[in-house]
Design a protein around this motif. Sequence first.
Motif, PDB file in Angstrom:
ATOM      1  N   ALA A 298      19.976 -70.224  -0.740  1.00  0.00           N
ATOM      2  CA  ALA A 298      19.677 -70.914  -1.989  1.00  0.00           C
ATOM      3  C   ALA A 298      20.909 -71.021  -2.880  1.00  0.00           C
ATOM      4  CB  ALA A 298      18.554 -70.196  -2.727  1.00  0.00           C
ATOM      5  N   CYS A 299      21.826 -70.050  -2.747  1.00  0.00           N
ATOM      6  CA  CYS A 299      23.081 -70.082  -3.511  1.00  0.00           C
ATOM      7  C   CYS A 299      24.121 -70.999  -2.878  1.00  0.00           C
ATOM      8  CB  CYS A 299      23.653 -68.672  -3.653  1.00  0.00           C
ATOM      9  SG  CYS A 299      22.743 -67.618  -4.811  1.00  0.00           S
ATOM     10  N   GLY A 300      23.770 -71.627  -1.765  1.00  0.00           N
ATOM     11  CA  GLY A 300      24.682 -72.557  -1.115  1.00  0.00           C
ATOM     12  C   GLY A 300      25.775 -71.885  -0.316  1.00  0.00           C
ATOM     13  N   LEU A 301      25.465 -70.711   0.264  1.00  0.00           N
ATOM     14  CA  LEU A 301      26.463 -69.964   1.035  1.00  0.00           C
ATOM     15  C   LEU A 301      26.229 -70.118   2.533  1.00  0.00           C
ATOM     16  CD1 LEU A 301      26.506 -66.582  -0.937  1.00  0.00           C
ATOM     17  CD2 LEU A 301      27.988 -68.576  -1.271  1.00  0.00           C
ATOM     18  N   PRO A 302      27.289 -70.245   3.335  1.00  0.00           N
ATOM     19  CA  PRO A 302      27.112 -70.111   4.782  1.00  0.00           C
ATOM     20  C   PRO A 302      26.755 -68.667   5.095  1.00  0.00           C
ATOM     21  CG  PRO A 302      29.437 -70.110   4.221  1.00  0.00           C
ATOM     22  CD  PRO A 302      28.698 -70.395   2.939  1.00  0.00           C
ATOM     23  N   VAL A 303      25.932 -68.461   6.117  1.00  0.00           N
ATOM     24  CA  VAL A 303      25.426 -67.121   6.429  1.00  0.00           C
ATOM     25  C   VAL A 303      25.804 -66.726   7.851  1.00  0.00           C
ATOM     26  CG1 VAL A 303      23.366 -65.679   6.693  1.00  0.00           C
ATOM     27  CG2 VAL A 303      23.495 -67.351   4.824  1.00  0.00           C
ATOM     28  N   ILE A 304      26.418 -65.571   7.974  1.00  0.00           N
ATOM     29  CA  ILE A 304      26.640 -64.940   9.280  1.00  0.00           C
ATOM     30  C   ILE A 304      25.627 -63.810   9.382  1.00  0.00           C
ATOM     31  CG2 ILE A 304      28.253 -63.651  10.732  1.00  0.00           C
ATOM     32  CD1 ILE A 304      30.541 -65.004   9.130  1.00  0.00           C
ATOM     33  N   ALA A 305      24.739 -63.850  10.365  1.00  0.00           N
ATOM     34  CA  ALA A 305      23.671 -62.855  10.477  1.00  0.00           C
ATOM     35  C   ALA A 305      23.526 -62.392  11.913  1.00  0.00           C
ATOM     36  CB  ALA A 305      22.348 -63.435   9.974  1.00  0.00           C
ATOM     37  N   THR A 306      23.057 -61.177  12.064  1.00  0.00           N
ATOM     38  CA  THR A 306      22.839 -60.614  13.394  1.00  0.00           C
ATOM     39  C   THR A 306      21.574 -61.175  14.019  1.00  0.00           C
ATOM     40  OG1 THR A 306      21.803 -58.723  12.284  1.00  0.00           O
ATOM     41  CG2 THR A 306      24.095 -58.467  12.997  1.00  0.00           C
ATOM     42  N   ALA A 307      21.546 -61.188  15.349  1.00  0.00           N
ATOM     43  CA  ALA A 307      20.422 -61.770  16.103  1.00  0.00           C
ATOM     44  C   ALA A 307      19.293 -60.757  16.225  1.00  0.00           C
ATOM     45  CB  ALA A 307      20.898 -62.221  17.475  1.00  0.00           C
ATOM     46  N   VAL A 308      18.688 -60.412  15.084  1.00  0.00           N
ATOM     47  CA  VAL A 308      17.578 -59.460  15.074  1.00  0.00           C
ATOM     48  C   VAL A 308      16.439 -60.036  14.246  1.00  0.00           C
ATOM     49  CG1 VAL A 308      19.103 -57.462  15.344  1.00  0.00           C
ATOM     50  CG2 VAL A 308      18.460 -58.207  13.043  1.00  0.00           C
ATOM     51  N   GLY A 309      15.204 -59.605  14.558  1.00  0.00           N
ATOM     52  CA  GLY A 309      14.044 -60.011  13.783  1.00  0.00           C
ATOM     53  C   GLY A 309      13.944 -61.507  13.608  1.00  0.00           C
ATOM     54  N   GLY A 310      13.716 -61.931  12.366  1.00  0.00           N
ATOM     55  CA  GLY A 310      13.545 -63.348  12.082  1.00  0.00           C
ATOM     56  C   GLY A 310      14.807 -64.041  11.603  1.00  0.00           C
ATOM     57  N   ASN A 311      15.980 -63.391  11.744  1.00  0.00           N
ATOM     58  CA  ASN A 311      17.213 -63.999  11.224  1.00  0.00           C
ATOM     59  C   ASN A 311      17.474 -65.384  11.810  1.00  0.00           C
ATOM     60  OD1 ASN A 311      17.564 -61.708   9.732  1.00  0.00           O
ATOM     61  ND2 ASN A 311      19.311 -60.927  10.882  1.00  0.00           N
ATOM     62  N   ALA A 312      17.252 -65.518  13.127  1.00  0.00           N
ATOM     63  CA  ALA A 312      17.504 -66.811  13.772  1.00  0.00           C
ATOM     64  C   ALA A 312      16.454 -67.851  13.400  1.00  0.00           C
ATOM     65  CB  ALA A 312      17.564 -66.640  15.289  1.00  0.00           C
ATOM     66  N   GLY A 350      27.001 -74.161   3.848  1.00  0.00           N
ATOM     67  CA  GLY A 350      26.270 -73.640   2.702  1.00  0.00           C
ATOM     68  C   GLY A 350      25.392 -74.688   2.051  1.00  0.00           C
ATOM     69  N   GLN A 351      25.893 -75.896   1.948  1.00  0.00           N
ATOM     70  CA  GLN A 351      25.091 -76.978   1.368  1.00  0.00           C
ATOM     71  C   GLN A 351      23.880 -77.303   2.234  1.00  0.00           C
ATOM     72  OE1 GLN A 351      28.142 -79.956   1.099  1.00  0.00           O
ATOM     73  NE2 GLN A 351      28.948 -79.187  -0.864  1.00  0.00           N
ATOM     74  N   ALA A 352      24.063 -77.247   3.554  1.00  0.00           N
ATOM     75  CA  ALA A 352      22.935 -77.471   4.468  1.00  0.00           C
ATOM     76  C   ALA A 352      21.910 -76.357   4.337  1.00  0.00           C
ATOM     77  CB  ALA A 352      23.440 -77.565   5.907  1.00  0.00           C
ATOM     78  N   GLY A 353      22.382 -75.132   4.143  1.00  0.00           N
ATOM     79  CA  GLY A 353      21.469 -74.004   3.947  1.00  0.00           C
ATOM     80  C   GLY A 353      20.663 -74.143   2.673  1.00  0.00           C
ATOM     81  N   ARG A 354      21.296 -74.614   1.612  1.00  0.00           N
ATOM     82  CA  ARG A 354      20.589 -74.840   0.355  1.00  0.00           C
ATOM     83  C   ARG A 354      19.465 -75.862   0.549  1.00  0.00           C
ATOM     84  NH1 ARG A 354      19.114 -73.344  -4.951  1.00  0.00           N
ATOM     85  NH2 ARG A 354      18.370 -75.232  -5.938  1.00  0.00           N
ATOM     86  N   ARG A 355      19.759 -76.948   1.245  1.00  0.00           N
ATOM     87  CA  ARG A 355      18.726 -77.961   1.493  1.00  0.00           C
ATOM     88  C   ARG A 355      17.570 -77.374   2.287  1.00  0.00           C
ATOM     89  NH1 ARG A 355      23.403 -81.178   2.317  1.00  0.00           N
ATOM     90  NH2 ARG A 355      23.245 -80.945   4.582  1.00  0.00           N
ATOM     91  N   LEU A 356      17.875 -76.546   3.284  1.00  0.00           N
ATOM     92  CA  LEU A 356      16.829 -75.940   4.104  1.00  0.00           C
ATOM     93  C   LEU A 356      15.971 -74.992   3.282  1.00  0.00           C
ATOM     94  CD1 LEU A 356      15.683 -75.730   6.979  1.00  0.00           C
ATOM     95  CD2 LEU A 356      17.298 -73.875   7.419  1.00  0.00           C
ATOM     96  N   ALA A 357      16.606 -74.220   2.393  1.00  0.00           N
ATOM     97  CA  ALA A 357      15.850 -73.307   1.533  1.00  0.00           C
ATOM     98  C   ALA A 357      14.876 -74.074   0.656  1.00  0.00           C
ATOM     99  CB  ALA A 357      16.809 -72.483   0.680  1.00  0.00           C
ATOM    100  N   GLU A 358      15.319 -75.201   0.125  1.00  0.00           N
ATOM    101  CA  GLU A 358      14.453 -76.001  -0.745  1.00  0.00           C
ATOM    102  C   GLU A 358      13.307 -76.641   0.033  1.00  0.00           C
ATOM    103  OE1 GLU A 358      17.332 -77.666  -4.255  1.00  0.00           O
ATOM    104  OE2 GLU A 358      17.599 -78.539  -2.254  1.00  0.00           O
ATOM    105  N   GLU A 359      13.597 -77.089   1.245  1.00  0.00           N
ATOM    106  CA  GLU A 359      12.597 -77.832   2.012  1.00  0.00           C
ATOM    107  C   GLU A 359      11.582 -76.939   2.715  1.00  0.00           C
ATOM    108  OE1 GLU A 359      15.008 -80.034   4.695  1.00  0.00           O
ATOM    109  OE2 GLU A 359      15.918 -81.284   3.130  1.00  0.00           O
ATOM    110  N   ARG A 360      12.040 -75.772   3.219  1.00  0.00           N
ATOM    111  CA  ARG A 360      11.185 -75.002   4.109  1.00  0.00           C
ATOM    112  C   ARG A 360      10.779 -73.624   3.572  1.00  0.00           C
ATOM    113  NH1 ARG A 360      12.752 -73.257  10.314  1.00  0.00           N
ATOM    114  NH2 ARG A 360      10.680 -72.591  10.951  1.00  0.00           N
ATOM    115  N   PHE A 361      11.577 -73.064   2.670  1.00  0.00           N
ATOM    116  CA  PHE A 361      11.330 -71.691   2.242  1.00  0.00           C
ATOM    117  C   PHE A 361      11.170 -71.593   0.730  1.00  0.00           C
ATOM    118  CE2 PHE A 361      14.001 -71.427   6.126  1.00  0.00           C
ATOM    119  CZ  PHE A 361      13.060 -70.868   6.963  1.00  0.00           C
ATOM    120  N   SER A 362      10.394 -72.510   0.173  1.00  0.00           N
ATOM    121  CA  SER A 362      10.208 -72.521  -1.274  1.00  0.00           C
ATOM    122  C   SER A 362       9.241 -71.427  -1.708  1.00  0.00           C
ATOM    123  CB  SER A 362       9.679 -73.887  -1.736  1.00  0.00           C
ATOM    124  OG  SER A 362       8.321 -74.039  -1.362  1.00  0.00           O
TER     125      SER A 362
END
Length: 387
Positions: A298-312, A350-362
């Motif tokens: 939502a802050c418009g940051l690219p995210v590096i995350a581990t392949a655990v749980g629901g991260n992917a 990061g901008q793509a992540g922001r759009r996804l947060a708005e569209e899918r995880f409101s």
Amino acid sequence: MTTDSRPLVAHVMYRFDTGGLENGIVNLINHMPPESYRHAVIALTEITDFRQRIRRDDVEFIALNKPPGQTLWQFPRLWRLFRRLRPAIVHSRNLAALEVQLPAWAAGVPVRIHGEHGRDVGDLDGSNVVYQRVRRFYKPFVSYYLALSRDLAQYLDVMIRVPSNKLLQVYNGVDTDRFHPASPDFSAPGCPFPRAGHWLVGTVGRMQAVKDQPTLARAFVRALEIAPQLRPRLRLALIGDGPLRAVCQDILAAADVADLAWLPGERGDVPDVMRGFDCFVLPSLAEGISNTILEAMACGLPVIATAVGGNAELVVSGETGEIIPAADPESMAQAIVRLAAAPETARAMGQAGRRLAEERFSLPAMVAAYQSAYDQLLHRSGATSRP
């Protein structure tokens, strides 16, 4: 006894303190229409000042100060508490609070919901047989299950054998008004590294074993070894407090890069701090659906995350960030170097992540899903006339 006709939801967790699970409860209570439900927050152990995040003044907070372990002698106390409160719904979260389902059933609570929010450090892959047996023991007393990720829903389906008609998967929502992008020259309050001339990679969370911040500290050290040309501008922020804070400080000091890192401890201004990052990293060994990933998106940051749980399920690798193996400093370092060396690519992610947060995880979508589940289960139980 209250004359308020709104059904009461009793939210039960082990401890009410800073954390993703607790933040989800705060968001749910703050954003659910007040005319729909009353709420009570019950912590089996303690309730901290985190309670001040709840803006409603009609919420009762109850701390039971329970000692560790499964304590059967607490059941009469819980039974009396539920008989006094007379909640329409008891909603427990994670294994540590599952035991309240039995006294809630005995007290005649019409709807008993249990939520699975993430993995415990003692059961990173869901294979712990003791935990499986405990969940199966309490299963007859649970009306309905809510899982925050497909991974957790599959676990409840396959390992605990929860019927599909008693299981719903609901994603967390993020407050995209509170967490939003900042201008390119915005610096995190108190950060010693001005935004101009620096590229700040950071994480936010309690510094405990399951969050594995030492892997990020080692990856930062390794990134500077791989790409020494980044040393003038690459910086690290580890936000949070806990037993691993000193471990991370020792790792950075031993590599002579402590002056390139910022470890301010726990902060109450996480949105502003996070907006000062250029990249967010979640090094966790286990997760459900990470609130901090959603906040970073939502802050418009690219995210590096581990392949655990629901991260992917949150991070689209190559589009909004990168998914890497857990407990792998080398892979994490390589990902940091790739993004730090291509800041425009990182910014586009990061901008793509922001759009996804708005569209899918409101946040409205999350609140609507929970309220719909509450309404339908109460209607099914016959405990309310709500449609």
